[in-house]
Design an enzyme around this catalytic site. Structure first.
Site, mmCIF file in Angstrom:
data_model
loop_
_atom_site.group_PDB
_atom_site.id
_atom_site.type_symbol
_atom_site.label_atom_id
_atom_site.label_comp_id
_atom_site.label_asym_id
_atom_site.label_seq_id
_atom_site.Cartn_x
_atom_site.Cartn_y
_atom_site.Cartn_z
ATOM 1 N N GLY A 50 118.825 -20.763 82.516
ATOM 2 C CA GLY A 50 118.084 -20.732 81.302
ATOM 3 C C GLY A 50 116.792 -20.048 81.527
ATOM 4 O O GLY A 50 116.473 -19.575 82.607
ATOM 5 N N GLU A 51 115.939 -20.554 80.916
ATOM 6 C CA GLU A 51 114.418 -20.317 80.966
ATOM 7 C C GLU A 51 113.665 -21.642 80.987
ATOM 8 O O GLU A 51 113.933 -22.526 80.237
ATOM 9 C CB GLU A 51 114.012 -19.661 79.837
ATOM 10 C CG GLU A 51 112.722 -18.578 80.091
ATOM 11 C CD GLU A 51 111.700 -19.299 80.470
ATOM 12 O OE1 GLU A 51 111.127 -19.221 81.461
ATOM 13 O OE2 GLU A 51 111.239 -20.200 79.761
ATOM 14 N N SER A 52 113.103 -22.183 82.267
ATOM 15 C CA SER A 52 112.710 -23.292 82.531
ATOM 16 C C SER A 52 111.665 -23.875 81.455
ATOM 17 O O SER A 52 111.666 -25.064 81.155
ATOM 18 C CB SER A 52 112.297 -23.276 83.950
ATOM 19 O OG SER A 52 111.230 -22.414 84.275
ATOM 20 N N CYS A 82 119.333 -22.697 89.293
ATOM 21 C CA CYS A 82 118.249 -21.724 88.892
ATOM 22 C C CYS A 82 117.175 -22.575 88.042
ATOM 23 O O CYS A 82 116.482 -23.145 88.483
ATOM 24 C CB CYS A 82 118.921 -20.614 87.989
ATOM 25 S SG CYS A 82 118.203 -19.218 87.809
ATOM 26 N N ARG A 111 108.719 -19.309 90.667
ATOM 27 C CA ARG A 111 109.765 -19.078 89.472
ATOM 28 C C ARG A 111 109.931 -17.613 89.599
ATOM 29 O O ARG A 111 109.112 -16.809 90.244
ATOM 30 C CB ARG A 111 109.059 -19.262 88.426
ATOM 31 C CG ARG A 111 108.783 -20.807 87.807
ATOM 32 C CD ARG A 111 107.948 -20.824 86.717
ATOM 33 N NE ARG A 111 108.231 -20.018 85.584
ATOM 34 C CZ ARG A 111 107.574 -18.836 85.163
ATOM 35 N NH1 ARG A 111 106.693 -18.280 85.728
ATOM 36 N NH2 ARG A 111 108.272 -18.420 84.052
ATOM 37 N N ARG A 141 117.263 -13.699 87.958
ATOM 38 C CA ARG A 141 115.732 -14.184 87.895
ATOM 39 C C ARG A 141 115.465 -15.472 88.542
ATOM 40 O O ARG A 141 114.980 -16.285 87.969
ATOM 41 C CB ARG A 141 115.499 -14.231 86.463
ATOM 42 C CG ARG A 141 115.294 -12.985 85.711
ATOM 43 C CD ARG A 141 114.935 -13.230 84.059
ATOM 44 N NE ARG A 141 113.796 -13.835 84.056
ATOM 45 C CZ ARG A 141 113.374 -14.702 83.042
ATOM 46 N NH1 ARG A 141 114.086 -14.945 82.092
ATOM 47 N NH2 ARG A 141 112.281 -15.135 82.826
ATOM 48 N N HIS A 176 123.804 -19.546 90.836
ATOM 49 C CA HIS A 176 124.623 -19.726 89.653
ATOM 50 C C HIS A 176 126.172 -19.857 90.161
ATOM 51 O O HIS A 176 126.886 -18.773 90.123
ATOM 52 C CB HIS A 176 124.579 -18.904 88.314
ATOM 53 C CG HIS A 176 123.318 -18.983 87.840
ATOM 54 N ND1 HIS A 176 123.120 -20.011 86.648
ATOM 55 C CD2 HIS A 176 122.329 -18.049 87.905
ATOM 56 C CE1 HIS A 176 122.161 -19.588 86.034
ATOM 57 N NE2 HIS A 176 121.366 -18.428 87.049
ATOM 58 N N GLU A 178 128.499 -21.563 88.995
ATOM 59 C CA GLU A 178 129.349 -21.486 87.896
ATOM 60 C C GLU A 178 129.766 -20.533 87.151
ATOM 61 O O GLU A 178 130.924 -20.305 86.381
ATOM 62 C CB GLU A 178 128.873 -22.418 86.751
ATOM 63 C CG GLU A 178 127.681 -21.789 85.883
ATOM 64 C CD GLU A 178 126.031 -21.557 86.453
ATOM 65 O OE1 GLU A 178 125.422 -21.286 85.887
ATOM 66 O OE2 GLU A 178 126.107 -22.017 87.758
#
Length: 202
Positions: A50-52, A82, A111, A141, A176, A178
């Site tokens: 996601g977005e950390s 991630c 990042r 990303r 990822h 998953e």
């Protein structure tokens, strides 16, 4: 202890459903975690992509950050992918304003190190502890690990950069797994948790 280990997925942002599916396929009882009471009911936790920065701020807002830090310090198995890898880092090379981490792995992460969204890619990655050949890693990303401390073990590299790390009961990957249908990395995490539960019941 007997029965399937109960593993939560931090469900504040990111690909929660895919992690729940992968964990179930790897033999865990998987459930979403959004509140401290739900965190208290699981044996281990996955921190998804996601977005950390957003995940960090939402974890604070939902009252999860401090209980999560306490559980990780106490030895609860945790796996970050991630953005989840960034959350498990003791230090971020280029943090955004107000960004916090859970910590747990003695590493410095960078990042978005592999590029922006349109530079996402897939690559075969040999991960130590995962049998059966390379894992197909999806890098979106993605961060990489600049350096690790003495307590952290490097499990995989790609293109000269560290992309998978373990320290005790904490596991982290830049990519990822998953998203591929290959559940072997989640299987490794489930086995880590089983070993921890067994040791705690001796």
């Amino acid at each position: 202890m007997s029965g399937a280990p109960v593993i939560g997925v931090l469900a504040l942002q990111g690909d929660v459903r895919e992690h729940l599916t992968a964990l179930a396929a790897a033999g865990a009882a998987a459930r979403a975690v959004r509140r401290p009471g739900e965190l208290a009911e699981v044996d281990g936790l996955v921190l998804p992509g996601g977005e950390s920065t957003t995940i960090s701020k939402l974890a604070v807002l939902f009252g999860l950050m401090e209980p999560l830090r306490a559980r990780v310090r106490a030895g609860m198995p945790v796996y970050g992918t991630c953005a989840g890898m960034i959350m498990l880092a003791d230090k971020i090379l280029d943090p955004r304003s107000g960004q916090e981490t859970v910590g747990g792995i003695d590493m410095i992460v960078c990042r978005n190190a592999f590029g922006r969204q349109n530079e996402s890619f897939e690559a075969a990655v040999d991960v130590e502890g995962v049998a059966g050949g390379p894992v197909e890693g999806v890098f979106i990303r993605a961060p990489w690990v600049e350096s690790v401390g003495a307590g952290a073990e490097v499990l995989a590299e790609h293109d000269g950069h560290i992309v998978a790390v373990r320290q005790g009961n904490a596991l982290a990957t830049s990519f990822h797994p998953e998203l591929t249908g290959d559940h072997r990395v989640h299987g490794l995490f489930v086995e880590m948790l089983r070993a921890w539960r067994t040791a705690g019941s001796l």
